[in-house]
Design a protein around this motif. Structure first.
Motif, PDB file in Angstrom:
ATOM      1  N   MET A  85       0.524  -7.307  -9.650  1.00  0.00           N
ATOM      2  CA  MET A  85       0.566  -8.379 -10.646  1.00  0.00           C
ATOM      3  C   MET A  85       0.852  -7.827 -12.041  1.00  0.00           C
ATOM      4  O   MET A  85       0.419  -6.734 -12.388  1.00  0.00           O
ATOM      5  CB  MET A  85      -0.753  -9.150 -10.650  1.00  0.00           C
ATOM      6  N   GLY A  86       1.593  -8.621 -12.811  1.00  0.00           N
ATOM      7  CA  GLY A  86       1.822  -8.297 -14.208  1.00  0.00           C
ATOM      8  C   GLY A  86       2.891  -7.256 -14.473  1.00  0.00           C
ATOM      9  O   GLY A  86       2.965  -6.719 -15.570  1.00  0.00           O
ATOM     10  N   ASN A  87       3.732  -6.949 -13.496  1.00  0.00           N
ATOM     11  CA  ASN A  87       4.776  -5.950 -13.740  1.00  0.00           C
ATOM     12  C   ASN A  87       6.150  -6.397 -13.233  1.00  0.00           C
ATOM     13  O   ASN A  87       6.940  -5.572 -12.803  1.00  0.00           O
ATOM     14  CB  ASN A  87       4.376  -4.591 -13.165  1.00  0.00           C
ATOM     15  N   ASN A  88       6.404  -7.701 -13.289  1.00  0.00           N
ATOM     16  CA  ASN A  88       7.728  -8.272 -13.004  1.00  0.00           C
ATOM     17  C   ASN A  88       8.093  -8.307 -11.517  1.00  0.00           C
ATOM     18  O   ASN A  88       9.198  -8.677 -11.163  1.00  0.00           O
ATOM     19  CB  ASN A  88       8.806  -7.532 -13.800  1.00  0.00           C
ATOM     20  N   ILE A  89       7.187  -7.918 -10.648  1.00  0.00           N
ATOM     21  CA  ILE A  89       7.485  -7.915  -9.215  1.00  0.00           C
ATOM     22  C   ILE A  89       7.668  -9.330  -8.698  1.00  0.00           C
ATOM     23  O   ILE A  89       8.570  -9.601  -7.908  1.00  0.00           O
ATOM     24  CB  ILE A  89       6.407  -7.136  -8.440  1.00  0.00           C
ATOM     25  N   MET A 117      11.772  -2.169  -5.943  1.00  0.00           N
ATOM     26  CA  MET A 117      11.178  -3.276  -5.237  1.00  0.00           C
ATOM     27  C   MET A 117      12.248  -3.918  -4.359  1.00  0.00           C
ATOM     28  O   MET A 117      13.378  -4.078  -4.773  1.00  0.00           O
ATOM     29  CB  MET A 117      10.655  -4.282  -6.274  1.00  0.00           C
ATOM     30  N   LYS A 118      11.858  -4.239  -3.142  1.00  0.00           N
ATOM     31  CA  LYS A 118      12.751  -4.953  -2.238  1.00  0.00           C
ATOM     32  C   LYS A 118      11.903  -5.854  -1.342  1.00  0.00           C
ATOM     33  O   LYS A 118      10.669  -5.742  -1.324  1.00  0.00           O
ATOM     34  CB  LYS A 118      13.596  -3.985  -1.407  1.00  0.00           C
ATOM     35  N   ILE A 119      12.584  -6.727  -0.615  1.00  0.00           N
ATOM     36  CA  ILE A 119      11.882  -7.503   0.398  1.00  0.00           C
ATOM     37  C   ILE A 119      12.461  -7.118   1.751  1.00  0.00           C
ATOM     38  O   ILE A 119      13.639  -6.784   1.865  1.00  0.00           O
ATOM     39  CB  ILE A 119      11.932  -9.029   0.139  1.00  0.00           C
ATOM     40  N   ARG A 120      11.599  -7.138   2.750  1.00  0.00           N
ATOM     41  CA  ARG A 120      12.004  -6.780   4.105  1.00  0.00           C
ATOM     42  C   ARG A 120      11.157  -7.570   5.088  1.00  0.00           C
ATOM     43  O   ARG A 120      10.182  -8.230   4.709  1.00  0.00           O
ATOM     44  CB  ARG A 120      11.865  -5.280   4.341  1.00  0.00           C
ATOM     45  N   LYS A 121      11.488  -7.457   6.339  1.00  0.00           N
ATOM     46  CA  LYS A 121      10.707  -8.088   7.404  1.00  0.00           C
ATOM     47  C   LYS A 121       9.270  -7.563   7.354  1.00  0.00           C
ATOM     48  O   LYS A 121       9.041  -6.381   7.074  1.00  0.00           O
ATOM     49  CB  LYS A 121      11.361  -7.744   8.747  1.00  0.00           C
TER      50      LYS A 121
END
Length: 167
Positions: free
Chosen positions: A91-95, A1-5
């Motif tokens: 949802m429900g998996n620590n994301i 998991m990451k965040i990006r534009k």
């Protein structure tokens, strides 16, 4: 998991959570009035100004899972409003926790903010459980502060302060 534009390819995943009645029941926008054009406009302008920073939350295959934001960034007072929205499959998996770790890190380390705050509809117990577990501290409640689906709702306010961060 990451965040990006945010990217235009994220629009279908965004539309999915926006029109899902289980997810949007706590949001102030009218899901029946959301259009693909509005989502494209939001994505296109997601990083145009310094007051709002919106990111896509994506999995290892770069599939859009949700949006996480710092809004109303106030550099003078060193604070910003936090917001997160996830597709059901995320949802429900620590994301949410992992994405929140990243946005809080951006707020406190990169932007050098002092405080990150949020408001949540008082009946949104799932979100409140997450915010409290994460470490956001309850600051108070505004009675009958917003109208959602024709009904006045209370807003609970939470914050996390840089010097008090414990996660």
């Amino acid at each position: 998991m990451k965040i990006r534009k945010l990217e235009l390819k994220d629009k279908f995943g965004m539309l999915e959570w926006m029109i899902d009645p289980e997810i949007n029941s706590y949001f102030r926008f009218d899901p029946n009035k959301i259009s693909e054009e509005q989502i494209i406009d939001f994505i296109t302008n997601a990083d145009v100004n310094e007051k709002d920073k919106h990111f896509a939350i994506v999995d290892q295959n770069d599939e859009y899972l949700g949006t996480i934001s710092l809004k109303n960034i106030n550099y003078q007072d060193a604070n910003a409003e936090y917001a997160i929205s996830l597709r059901k499959k995320a949802m429900g998996n620590n994301i949410a926790k992992r994405a929140t770790d990243k946005i809080i890190d951006i707020a406190f380390k990169e932007l050098e903010l002092h405080k990150v705050y949020l408001n949540v509809i008082s009946s949104n117990t799932r979100a409140i459980r997450f915010y409290e577990k994460y470490g956001f501290k309850y600051e108070g409640e505004f009675a009958e502060h917003v109208i959602i689906r024709g009904k006045y709702e209370n807003l609970k306010w939470y914050s996390i302060i840089k010097s008090c961060q414990n996660n």
